[in-house]
Design an enzyme around this catalytic site. Structure first.
Site, PDB file in Angstrom:
ATOM      1  N   ASP A  61       0.849  -1.204   0.000  1.00  0.00           N
ATOM      2  CA  ASP A  61       0.000   0.000   0.000  1.00  0.00           C
ATOM      3  C   ASP A  61       0.875   1.241   0.000  1.00  0.00           C
ATOM      4  O   ASP A  61       0.745   2.125  -0.841  1.00  0.00           O
ATOM      5  CB  ASP A  61      -0.929  -0.014   1.215  1.00  0.00           C
ATOM      6  CG  ASP A  61      -1.712  -1.320   1.300  1.00  0.00           C
ATOM      7  OD1 ASP A  61      -1.406  -2.146   2.183  1.00  0.00           O
ATOM      8  OD2 ASP A  61      -2.580  -1.536   0.453  1.00  0.00           O
ATOM      9  N   ARG A  80       5.751 -10.634  -5.291  1.00  0.00           N
ATOM     10  CA  ARG A  80       4.483 -10.908  -4.634  1.00  0.00           C
ATOM     11  C   ARG A  80       3.564  -9.691  -4.687  1.00  0.00           C
ATOM     12  O   ARG A  80       3.922  -8.643  -5.218  1.00  0.00           O
ATOM     13  CB  ARG A  80       4.728 -11.335  -3.182  1.00  0.00           C
ATOM     14  CG  ARG A  80       5.153 -10.216  -2.257  1.00  0.00           C
ATOM     15  CD  ARG A  80       5.481 -10.710  -0.859  1.00  0.00           C
ATOM     16  NE  ARG A  80       5.319  -9.644   0.124  1.00  0.00           N
ATOM     17  CZ  ARG A  80       5.730  -9.709   1.383  1.00  0.00           C
ATOM     18  NH1 ARG A  80       6.389 -10.771   1.817  1.00  0.00           N
ATOM     19  NH2 ARG A  80       5.508  -8.708   2.223  1.00  0.00           N
ATOM     20  N   GLY A  81       2.376  -9.838  -4.116  1.00  0.00           N
ATOM     21  CA  GLY A  81       1.464  -8.717  -3.935  1.00  0.00           C
ATOM     22  C   GLY A  81       1.183  -7.952  -5.203  1.00  0.00           C
ATOM     23  O   GLY A  81       0.729  -8.513  -6.196  1.00  0.00           O
ATOM     24  N   GLU A  82       1.455  -6.667  -5.188  1.00  0.00           N
ATOM     25  CA  GLU A  82       1.193  -5.816  -6.342  1.00  0.00           C
ATOM     26  C   GLU A  82       2.417  -5.044  -6.795  1.00  0.00           C
ATOM     27  O   GLU A  82       2.802  -5.131  -7.965  1.00  0.00           O
ATOM     28  CB  GLU A  82       0.028  -4.850  -6.076  1.00  0.00           C
ATOM     29  CG  GLU A  82      -0.266  -3.944  -7.258  1.00  0.00           C
ATOM     30  CD  GLU A  82      -1.654  -3.329  -7.219  1.00  0.00           C
ATOM     31  OE1 GLU A  82      -1.841  -2.256  -7.815  1.00  0.00           O
ATOM     32  OE2 GLU A  82      -2.555  -3.927  -6.576  1.00  0.00           O
ATOM     33  N   ASP A  83       3.058  -4.277  -5.934  1.00  0.00           N
ATOM     34  CA  ASP A  83       4.108  -3.375  -6.408  1.00  0.00           C
ATOM     35  C   ASP A  83       5.321  -4.140  -6.916  1.00  0.00           C
ATOM     36  O   ASP A  83       5.823  -3.870  -8.011  1.00  0.00           O
ATOM     37  CB  ASP A  83       4.515  -2.397  -5.313  1.00  0.00           C
ATOM     38  CG  ASP A  83       5.411  -1.291  -5.880  1.00  0.00           C
ATOM     39  OD1 ASP A  83       6.558  -1.186  -5.425  1.00  0.00           O
ATOM     40  OD2 ASP A  83       4.988  -0.612  -6.828  1.00  0.00           O
ATOM     41  N   SER A  84       5.818  -5.131  -6.153  1.00  0.00           N
ATOM     42  CA  SER A  84       6.987  -5.883  -6.637  1.00  0.00           C
ATOM     43  C   SER A  84       6.621  -6.684  -7.887  1.00  0.00           C
ATOM     44  O   SER A  84       7.460  -6.895  -8.768  1.00  0.00           O
ATOM     45  CB  SER A  84       7.520  -6.822  -5.542  1.00  0.00           C
ATOM     46  OG  SER A  84       6.531  -7.765  -5.152  1.00  0.00           O
ATOM     47  N   TYR A 109       5.252 -14.755   0.229  1.00  0.00           N
ATOM     48  CA  TYR A 109       4.572 -14.834   1.507  1.00  0.00           C
ATOM     49  C   TYR A 109       5.003 -16.112   2.219  1.00  0.00           C
ATOM     50  O   TYR A 109       5.472 -17.068   1.573  1.00  0.00           O
ATOM     51  CB  TYR A 109       3.053 -14.787   1.293  1.00  0.00           C
ATOM     52  CG  TYR A 109       2.603 -13.473   0.687  1.00  0.00           C
ATOM     53  CD1 TYR A 109       2.086 -13.416  -0.598  1.00  0.00           C
ATOM     54  CD2 TYR A 109       2.725 -12.280   1.404  1.00  0.00           C
ATOM     55  CE1 TYR A 109       1.711 -12.202  -1.164  1.00  0.00           C
ATOM     56  CE2 TYR A 109       2.362 -11.063   0.845  1.00  0.00           C
ATOM     57  CZ  TYR A 109       1.851 -11.028  -0.441  1.00  0.00           C
ATOM     58  OH  TYR A 109       1.501  -9.829  -1.010  1.00  0.00           O
TER      59      TYR A 109
HETATM   60  O1  TRH Z   1       4.414  -6.145   0.744  1.00  0.00           O
HETATM   61  P1  TRH Z   1       3.393  -6.735  -0.146  1.00  0.00           P
HETATM   62  O2  TRH Z   1       2.965  -8.084   0.133  1.00  0.00           O
HETATM   63  O3  TRH Z   1       2.124  -5.803  -0.171  1.00  0.00           O
HETATM   64  C1  TRH Z   1       0.826  -6.316  -0.266  1.00  0.00           C
HETATM   65  C2  TRH Z   1       0.288  -6.054  -1.587  1.00  0.00           C
HETATM   66  O4  TRH Z   1       0.396  -4.747  -1.917  1.00  0.00           O
HETATM   67  C3  TRH Z   1      -1.183  -6.400  -1.701  1.00  0.00           C
HETATM   68  O5  TRH Z   1      -1.717  -5.975  -2.908  1.00  0.00           O
HETATM   69  C4  TRH Z   1      -1.900  -5.729  -0.634  1.00  0.00           C
HETATM   70  O6  TRH Z   1      -3.252  -6.117  -0.707  1.00  0.00           O
HETATM   71  C5  TRH Z   1      -1.296  -6.189   0.638  1.00  0.00           C
HETATM   72  O7  TRH Z   1       0.065  -5.764   0.707  1.00  0.00           O
HETATM   73  C6  TRH Z   1      -2.047  -5.624   1.727  1.00  0.00           C
HETATM   74  O8  TRH Z   1       3.928  -6.748  -1.646  1.00  0.00           O
HETATM   75  P2  TRH Z   1       4.179  -5.582  -2.709  1.00  0.00           P
HETATM   76  O9  TRH Z   1       2.915  -5.033  -3.216  1.00  0.00           O
HETATM   77  O10 TRH Z   1       5.137  -6.137  -3.676  1.00  0.00           O
HETATM   78  O11 TRH Z   1       4.914  -4.430  -1.892  1.00  0.00           O
HETATM   79  C7  TRH Z   1       6.209  -4.575  -1.387  1.00  0.00           C
HETATM   80  C8  TRH Z   1       6.910  -3.219  -1.379  1.00  0.00           C
HETATM   81  O12 TRH Z   1       8.136  -3.307  -0.637  1.00  0.00           O
HETATM   82  C9  TRH Z   1       7.292  -2.745  -2.786  1.00  0.00           C
HETATM   83  O13 TRH Z   1       7.062  -1.345  -2.905  1.00  0.00           O
HETATM   84  C10 TRH Z   1       8.800  -2.999  -2.850  1.00  0.00           C
HETATM   85  C11 TRH Z   1       9.195  -2.751  -1.417  1.00  0.00           C
HETATM   86  N1  TRH Z   1      10.454  -3.367  -1.007  1.00  0.00           N
HETATM   87  C12 TRH Z   1      11.501  -2.533  -0.652  1.00  0.00           C
HETATM   88  O14 TRH Z   1      11.378  -1.300  -0.716  1.00  0.00           O
HETATM   89  N2  TRH Z   1      12.669  -3.106  -0.221  1.00  0.00           N
HETATM   90  C13 TRH Z   1      12.868  -4.456  -0.166  1.00  0.00           C
HETATM   91  O15 TRH Z   1      13.940  -4.915   0.217  1.00  0.00           O
HETATM   92  C14 TRH Z   1      11.763  -5.313  -0.572  1.00  0.00           C
HETATM   93  C15 TRH Z   1      11.927  -6.802  -0.530  1.00  0.00           C
HETATM   94  C16 TRH Z   1      10.573  -4.731  -0.966  1.00  0.00           C
END
Ligand code: TRH
Length: 382
Positions: free
Chosen positions: A21, A279-283, A202
């Site tokens: 988020d 995973r999730g959305e952004d990565s 996850y």
């Molecule tokens: O962390 P997430 O699992 O976030 C999730 C998803 O957004 C999902 O859609 C949402 O419903 C849920 O949260 C509540 O995965 P995501 O989306 O990939 O976000 C991870 C963020 O962390 C992304 O912006 C990249 C960042 N990141 C770093 O900045 N440094 C790191 O070392 C890593 C591994 C990730």
């Protein structure tokens, strides 16, 4: 500050769990400001999670300036607001409830602000039909519009900064730069010659089975795991506390725990590896812009609804790469399967999947970038 509409914009972000988020909202805020000169205010309720992806964040500050962006700690639903507090555009991320006093003030503005509900990314067909639909406020003279990221030109497209692709291409064209970057996390010249994999998933992912397949495999694999990811299963392999810097080699597999790093560095990790688990959305989206094969671990939803979303994406993306479909369905618990056999098939098809990644990128570039698409959309509302 840009003279063109919009000149001011606010984003409301609630951190449900994990980092996506705030990860997405921070990218949005930075791009609106850096590329379009818009004065941005980001309201976020969890500064500690924010600091995890952006170390410059002060977790005690009620309001702070980070790179020209005003970050306000969203501490609750109270508070009085006047029309003077309201920007040209208001974005509620993932349908969060904006403070009632703020909405009252929006209704007193002349002209009204553009009100956007920024939705989650999905490849499902129904998204095109819902993108940009209006929703009238039940009581106030306000209209909210739904804005969907997506994979076609009938959606908002994907988040992508202007310089992302050229920066990536320059980095990937420079082996010394990639070796130096990974060297910061202990990756040796020998390991640079191995298959380099980043693992962001996850906790319920079948990591142990995958590690066994890699350990017994014929090709040297170096797996880089951000600290905190799949803790128990990584600790079992390392036979020690999986803190950043810990590593172990068994058979053909070396596992290295790396620090959770600032968002901009995380992009470089994806660019420097040969295969990325995201995973999730952004990565997931950053994995698509890395021009590298990736395996997506989808955020689990009740009644396995996430499997529909997963299949919808694989149908669009994993064209003529059955091993990617089979591996992804098993990785997401949607199908049983022998991880070593699934890995062997995927490994054999990696060159084809690399070509598919570049084809997909070219396709996604045609949809424009989400921030520009969103600005063009709000200009049609004025
Ligand atoms: O962390 P997430 O699992 O976030 C999730 C998803 O957004 C999902 O859609 C949402 O419903 C849920 O949260 C509540 O995965 P995501 O989306 O990939 O976000 C991870 C963020 O962390 C992304 O912006 C990249 C960042 N990141 C770093 O900045 N440094 C790191 O070392 C890593 C591994 C990730």
């Amino acid at each position: 500050m840009s003279l063109e509409f919009p000149r001011t914009l606010a984003i409301f972000c609630k951190v449900v769990d994990n980092y996506g988020d705030i990860g997405i909202c921070w990218r949005l805020a930075r791009q609106f400001h850096a590329e379009h000169g818009i004065a941005v205010t980001l309201w976020v309720d969890d500064l500690t999670s924010f600091r995890r992806i952006w170390p410059a964040v002060d977790t005690r500050a009620a309001v702070q300036d980070i790179g020209g962006i005003t970050v306000r700690h969203w501490a609750g639903q109270d508070g009085e607001f006047s029309p003077a507090d309201i920007p040209d555009v208001v974005i509620e991320f993932f349908g969060v409830d904006i403070p009632p006093g703020y909405i009252e003030a929006m209704a007193q503005c002349e002209p009204r602000p553009a009100w956007i509900n920024y939705e989650g990314l999905s490849a499902e067909e129904w998204v095109e039909g819902c993108h940009s639909l209006p929703s009238m406020h039940p009581r106030l003279k306000l209209t909210k519009h739904f804005f969907f990221p997506g994979f076609t030109d009938k959606t908002g497209g994907l988040l992508r900064e202007r310089d992302l692709v050229p920066e990536r291409e320059a980095f990937q064209a420079d082996p010394a730069a990639m070796a130096a970057f990974l060297g910061r996390f202990g990756v040796t010249p020998n390991e640079m010659a191995s298959l380099k994999v980043s693992l962001f998933c996850y906790p319920h992912a079948p990591v142990t089975e995958l590690f066994q397949a890699w350990e017994q495999g014929g090709q040297a694999v170096t797996c880089l795991v951000p600290e905190g990811v799949a803790r128990e299963k990584v600790a079992a392999f390392l036979n020690m506390d999986p803190h950043a810097g810990a590593s172990a080699t068994r058979g053909a597999l070396t596992v290295r725990v790396i620090p959770f790093m600032p968002q901009t560095d995380y992009d470089r990790l994806l660019w420097a590896c040969d295969l990325n688990f995201v995973r999730g959305e952004d990565s997931w989206v950053r994995g698509q812009w890395a021009a590298r094969p990736f395996i997506w671990h989808i955020y689990p939803q009740d009644e396995n609804l996430h499997h529909v979303k997963l299949r919808a994406f694989l149908q669009k993306y994993a064209v003529n790469t059955q091993s990617l479909v089979d591996f992804s369905l098993c990785w997401n618990g949607e199908r049983e399967g022998q991880m070593d056999a699934l890995w062997t098939s995927l490994q054999a098809e990696l060159p084809t999947i690399v070509r598919r990644a570049l084809e997909w990128e070219a396709q996604m570039l045609e949809n424009g970038d989400l921030v520009s698409n969103l600005l063009n959309f709000v200009r049609t509302l004025r």
